[in-house]
Design an enzyme around this catalytic site. Structure first.
Site, short mmCIF file in Angstrom:
data_model
loop_
_atom_site.label_atom_id
_atom_site.label_comp_id
_atom_site.label_asym_id
_atom_site.label_seq_id
_atom_site.Cartn_x
_atom_site.Cartn_y
_atom_site.Cartn_z
N HIS A 16 38.89 49.46 34.41
CA HIS A 16 38.36 48.11 34.20
C HIS A 16 39.48 47.12 34.40
O HIS A 16 40.62 47.39 34.06
CB HIS A 16 37.80 47.98 32.77
CG HIS A 16 36.87 46.83 32.63
ND1 HIS A 16 37.32 45.56 32.35
CD2 HIS A 16 35.52 46.74 32.75
CE1 HIS A 16 36.27 44.75 32.31
NE2 HIS A 16 35.18 45.43 32.54
N ASP A 68 29.60 51.72 32.16
CA ASP A 68 28.70 52.30 33.16
C ASP A 68 28.74 53.82 33.21
O ASP A 68 27.89 54.44 33.83
CB ASP A 68 29.05 51.76 34.55
CG ASP A 68 28.65 50.31 34.66
OD1 ASP A 68 27.64 49.94 34.04
OD2 ASP A 68 29.35 49.55 35.34
N1 CMC Z 1 39.49 56.00 39.94
C1 CMC Z 1 40.74 56.27 40.42
N2 CMC Z 1 41.74 55.38 40.46
C2 CMC Z 1 41.49 54.14 39.98
C3 CMC Z 1 40.23 53.79 39.47
C4 CMC Z 1 39.21 54.76 39.46
N3 CMC Z 1 37.99 54.48 38.99
N4 CMC Z 1 40.24 52.49 39.09
C5 CMC Z 1 41.49 52.04 39.33
N5 CMC Z 1 42.24 53.05 39.88
C6 CMC Z 1 43.66 52.96 40.25
C7 CMC Z 1 43.82 52.19 41.56
O1 CMC Z 1 43.81 53.05 42.67
C8 CMC Z 1 45.15 51.53 41.35
O2 CMC Z 1 46.16 52.47 41.61
P1 CMC Z 1 47.57 51.98 42.27
O3 CMC Z 1 48.19 51.08 41.23
O4 CMC Z 1 48.30 53.26 42.46
O5 CMC Z 1 47.21 51.27 43.53
C9 CMC Z 1 45.21 51.22 39.84
O6 CMC Z 1 44.31 52.19 39.25
C10 CMC Z 1 44.72 49.83 39.48
O7 CMC Z 1 43.45 49.60 40.09
P2 CMC Z 1 42.98 48.21 40.67
O8 CMC Z 1 41.93 48.44 41.70
O9 CMC Z 1 44.17 47.38 41.04
O10 CMC Z 1 42.33 47.58 39.36
P3 CMC Z 1 41.29 46.42 39.33
O11 CMC Z 1 41.49 45.76 38.02
O12 CMC Z 1 41.38 45.56 40.54
O13 CMC Z 1 39.89 47.18 39.39
C11 CMC Z 1 37.84 48.17 38.83
C12 CMC Z 1 39.04 47.36 38.32
C13 CMC Z 1 36.77 48.24 37.73
C14 CMC Z 1 37.20 47.48 40.05
C15 CMC Z 1 38.33 49.60 39.22
O14 CMC Z 1 38.87 50.26 38.09
C16 CMC Z 1 37.21 50.45 39.84
O15 CMC Z 1 36.98 50.36 41.04
N6 CMC Z 1 36.51 51.29 39.01
C17 CMC Z 1 35.38 52.02 39.47
C18 CMC Z 1 34.16 51.12 39.53
C19 CMC Z 1 33.60 50.81 38.15
O16 CMC Z 1 33.42 51.72 37.33
N7 CMC Z 1 33.26 49.53 37.92
C20 CMC Z 1 32.60 49.11 36.69
C21 CMC Z 1 33.41 48.14 35.89
S1 CMC Z 1 32.70 47.93 34.24
C22 CMC Z 1 31.20 47.13 34.49
C23 CMC Z 1 31.33 45.76 35.02
O17 CMC Z 1 32.09 44.95 34.46
O18 CMC Z 1 30.63 45.43 35.99
#
Ligand code: CMC
Length: 428
Positions: A305, A363
């Protein structure tokens, strides 16, 4: 006295005021930065930027805290109900008994939609994703309810708010019924909000539909857990759309469009599809390895998240609700739940997930619960939209009522071609 921060760059400097909220980090007010220094700030994805001042929802992502108007989400989910949460988000306080009865009465009396809306639905293909239908039908409300689109009139703003909270479940149920080829089921005013929604989705005209109180309670709790979440992508979309003076129905339709994405509301659908793809516990290591592989775009859906760097407090309640629903339905060995629990266990003990603070989010368990309630995966994000409507509306209202509100207009760091002269086609 307000503290300030100093930004010095060569011979230019700016004194920036620090502002404090009731809780949470202070903010550096940079509104005058460009005027005083000619500089913009750069923060793609808004990781360090507060886009507005708000009194509605507070999240402490490190501690895993979520408060609506100061009340912890677990207390609202365990002791309150969804319409009470709606009242709280909209008006700032929990309702007294008579305020509550009045609010429930008004929401309940607005659940029907203009009859012509049903003909609007037949313009969609039956195999359309119900979120596509929601974007269209909620946006279309502004074509049917002209008497609540004057955003400068507080009464019309409130009528539009009540209408949207009342009508999105009806529109969502209609999207579902249309999708599966069943007749629309009209709302019933003798039922609670969650009961009525289940009734509109699952009743058919040829036999009575018995509402299971445990499942209705779970539905209500799912609505509470998704009601608002501060300045997330869809809420920021609603605020940005509303900042131009667009009508509230159009703004909520914009929020629904944003919510649809798999990184946001679409994650519950994606999480369940992922659990089905994994299929059995022995395949989990393969998927964990893929999630860790930088060259593989695969992510564990339902994990991680932007704000929570701890267990999402909603996920804990969702997990409990999931068990209650499966128990009630006598589903003992759900293979998806087994995979989910094992996956959660492995990920919570894996160095990669620990180091990156990736915990299950709301989720992760909502998909299994919604599937058990009888919803197809394509409806999951629609249910999220039904619940989040109140959050969007409360945030939209707060913005419109803010005397400092101006159109949202971010700036950019331009990295394209500098000015150049047009060449005739033969000279290129
Ligand atoms: N699985 C594997 N690696 C992950 C994941 C994941 N679900 N989420 C983040 N990472 C890694 C990512 O690869 C990155 O690694 P590095 O620093 O080595 O590049 C690091 O963690 C930080 O990730 P980020 O993409 O920079 O983080 P963000 O804050 O931009 O993204 C997120 C947040 C929710 C989009 C992301 O965690 C994600 O894609 N999760 C899966 C989708 C999901 O479950 N979304 C629902 C969110 S809760 C409901 C809502 O609010 O809508």
């Amino acid at each position: 006295m307000n503290q300030s921060a100093k930004l010095a760059l060569g011979d230019k400097s700016a004194e920036l005021t620090l502002r404090s909220g009731t809780i949470g980090p202070d903010v550096v007010d940079i509104a005058s930065l460009y005027k005083n220094t000619g500089l913009f700030t750069y923060d793609p994805g808004f990781t360090s930027t507060a886009s507005c001042e708000s009194k509605i929802t507070y999240i402490d992502g490190d501690e895993g805290v979520l408060l609506h108007r100061g009340y912890p989400i677990d207390q609202l989910a365990e002791r309150g109900d969804f319409l009470e949460t709606c009242y709280l988000l909209l008006y700032g306080e929990l309702p007294t008994a008579s305020e509550r009865a009045d609010f429930v009465y008004h929401v309940t009396r607005h659940t029907m939609v203009h009859e012509q809306m049903s003909r609007f639905y037949t313009g969609f293909r039956r195999d359309a994703h119900p979120m596509a239908v929601m974007v269209g039908s909620v946006g279309a409300l502004s074509a049917f309810y002209h008497d609540s689109t004057d955003i400068t009139d507080p009464h019309q703003r409130m009528v539009a708010s009540i209408r949207m909270i009342a009508k999105t479940p009806t529109l969502a149920a209609m999207a579902y019924k249309y999708h599966i080829g069943q007749p629309f089921v009209y709302p019933r005013n003798d039922l609670s909000y969650a009961e009525n929604f289940l009734h509109m989705c699952f009743a058919v005209p040829c036999e009575p539909y018995q509402i299971n109180p445990v499942l209705a309670k779970a539905m209500d709790r799912i609505f509470i857990l998704h009601a608002d979440h501060e300045q997330n992508a869809s809420t920021s979309t609603v605020r940005l759309a509303g900042s131009s003076g667009a009508n509230p129905f159009a703004c909520i339709a914009a929020g629904i469009a944003c919510l649809w994405g798999p990184a946001h509301g679409g994650a519950n659908e994606a999480a369940l599809n992922m659990l089905a793809e994994i299929g059995s516990k022995d395949r989990i290591p393969e998927f964990i390895a893929r999630a860790k592989d930088k060259n593989d775009p695969f992510r564990l859906m339902g994990f991680g998240h932007r704000v929570y760097k701890n267990y999402d407090p909603r996920a804990k309640i969702m997990q409990q609700t999931c068990h209650e629903v499966l128990n009630e339905l006598g589903i003992k060995d759900d293979p998806l739940l087994e995979v989910a629990m094992e996956l959660e266990h492995i990920a919570l003990h894996d160095e990669y997930f620990i180091e990156k603070k990736l915990y299950p989010n709301v989720d992760f368990y909502s998909g299994i619960t919604l599937k058990a309630l009888g919803f197809p995966t394509t409806m999951f994000t629609v249910l999220f939209a039904v619940a989040r409507t109140v959050g969007w509306i409360a945030q939209w209202k707060e913005m419109i009522e803010d005397p400092h509100q101006r159109i949202g207009r971010p700036r950019q760091l331009y990295t394209g071609a500098p000015q150049r002269d047009y060449l005739s086609v033969g000279d290129r």
